[in-house]
Design a protein around this motif. Structure first.
Motif, short mmCIF file in Angstrom:
data_model
loop_
_atom_site.label_atom_id
_atom_site.label_comp_id
_atom_site.label_asym_id
_atom_site.label_seq_id
_atom_site.Cartn_x
_atom_site.Cartn_y
_atom_site.Cartn_z
N ASN A 20 -6.69 -0.12 -3.14
CA ASN A 20 -6.18 -0.13 -1.76
C ASN A 20 -7.11 0.72 -0.90
OD1 ASN A 20 -3.17 -1.26 -1.88
ND2 ASN A 20 -3.53 -0.05 -3.71
N ARG A 21 -7.26 0.34 0.35
CA ARG A 21 -8.08 1.15 1.26
C ARG A 21 -7.34 2.40 1.74
NH1 ARG A 21 -10.53 -3.70 4.79
NH2 ARG A 21 -12.68 -3.40 4.11
N ALA A 22 -6.02 2.28 1.76
CA ALA A 22 -5.19 3.38 2.24
C ALA A 22 -3.87 3.35 1.49
CB ALA A 22 -4.95 3.26 3.74
N GLU A 31 -8.05 3.02 -5.82
CA GLU A 31 -9.22 2.16 -6.02
C GLU A 31 -8.93 0.70 -5.67
OE1 GLU A 31 -10.12 2.90 -10.14
OE2 GLU A 31 -11.20 4.77 -9.67
N ASP A 73 -6.63 7.65 3.56
CA ASP A 73 -7.43 6.50 3.97
C ASP A 73 -8.83 6.69 3.43
OD1 ASP A 73 -8.70 4.41 5.36
OD2 ASP A 73 -7.40 4.71 7.09
N THR A 74 -9.35 5.70 2.73
CA THR A 74 -10.68 5.83 2.15
C THR A 74 -11.77 5.24 3.03
OG1 THR A 74 -10.43 3.75 0.92
CG2 THR A 74 -9.79 5.78 -0.22
N GLU A 75 -11.42 4.72 4.19
CA GLU A 75 -12.43 4.14 5.09
C GLU A 75 -13.14 5.20 5.88
OE1 GLU A 75 -10.07 1.32 7.32
OE2 GLU A 75 -10.58 -0.23 5.89
N HIS A 98 0.82 -1.22 0.00
CA HIS A 98 0.00 0.00 0.00
C HIS A 98 0.86 1.28 0.00
CE1 HIS A 98 0.92 -0.20 4.29
NE2 HIS A 98 0.62 1.08 4.35
#
Length: 149
Positions: A101-103, A99, A147-149, A73
């Protein structure tokens, strides 16, 4: 203005063009390095990072115009041909890997204010600073994260 881009995995045939992009972009983004330091780093990029990282290439008109190297990541490097700066290539490459990876995290030299501004506009935030780079040179490095969470 945004170009019509295709993003695809790196192939060994890309090496020469990507090293040219790396060198031209590094001379602009890292003017604090000597020519000898850039030569040594270019050798490492070609021999270690391009073959070992998961690298994605942005193409326009069937020619590479930029690339991003991923180590899990972690963005090991993002480079766009200087003549194509400001056309959305760097943003497209970061979006592409985000897109998947979450972060994401990356290190950027504190002296590279253009890159820091670019990443902050994309939503990256500073999580750490250190006074030396990975080669123990006295160049401050900033760790950025999104971070996309």
């Amino acid at each position: 203005m945004s170009l019509d881009l295709q993003i695809r995995p790196y192939t060994p045939e890309d090496k020469s063009r990507l090293l040219s992009i790396w060198r031209a972009a590094s001379e602009i983004g890292h003017p604090f390095f000597s020519n000898d330091q850039l030569n040594e780093q270019q050798k490492v990029v070609g021999e270690v990072y391009l073959p070992q990282a998961e690298t994605f290439v942005a193409e326009h008109d069937d020619a590479p115009v930029g690339f991003i190297g991923m180590l899990g990541h972690f963005i090991g490097g993002l480079f766009v041909a200087p003549e194509a700066h400001g056309q959305g290539i760097g943003r497209a490459l970061v979006t592409y890997v985000l897109e998947r990876n979450r972060a994401l995290e990356l290190d950027v030299y504190a002296l590279n204010e253009t890159a820091i501004g670019f990443y902050r506009r994309l939503g990256f935030v500073e999580v750490e600073r250190r006074s030396t780079d990975d080669n123990n040179q006295p160049f401050e490095v900033i760790r950025l994260r999104i971070d996309t969470e």
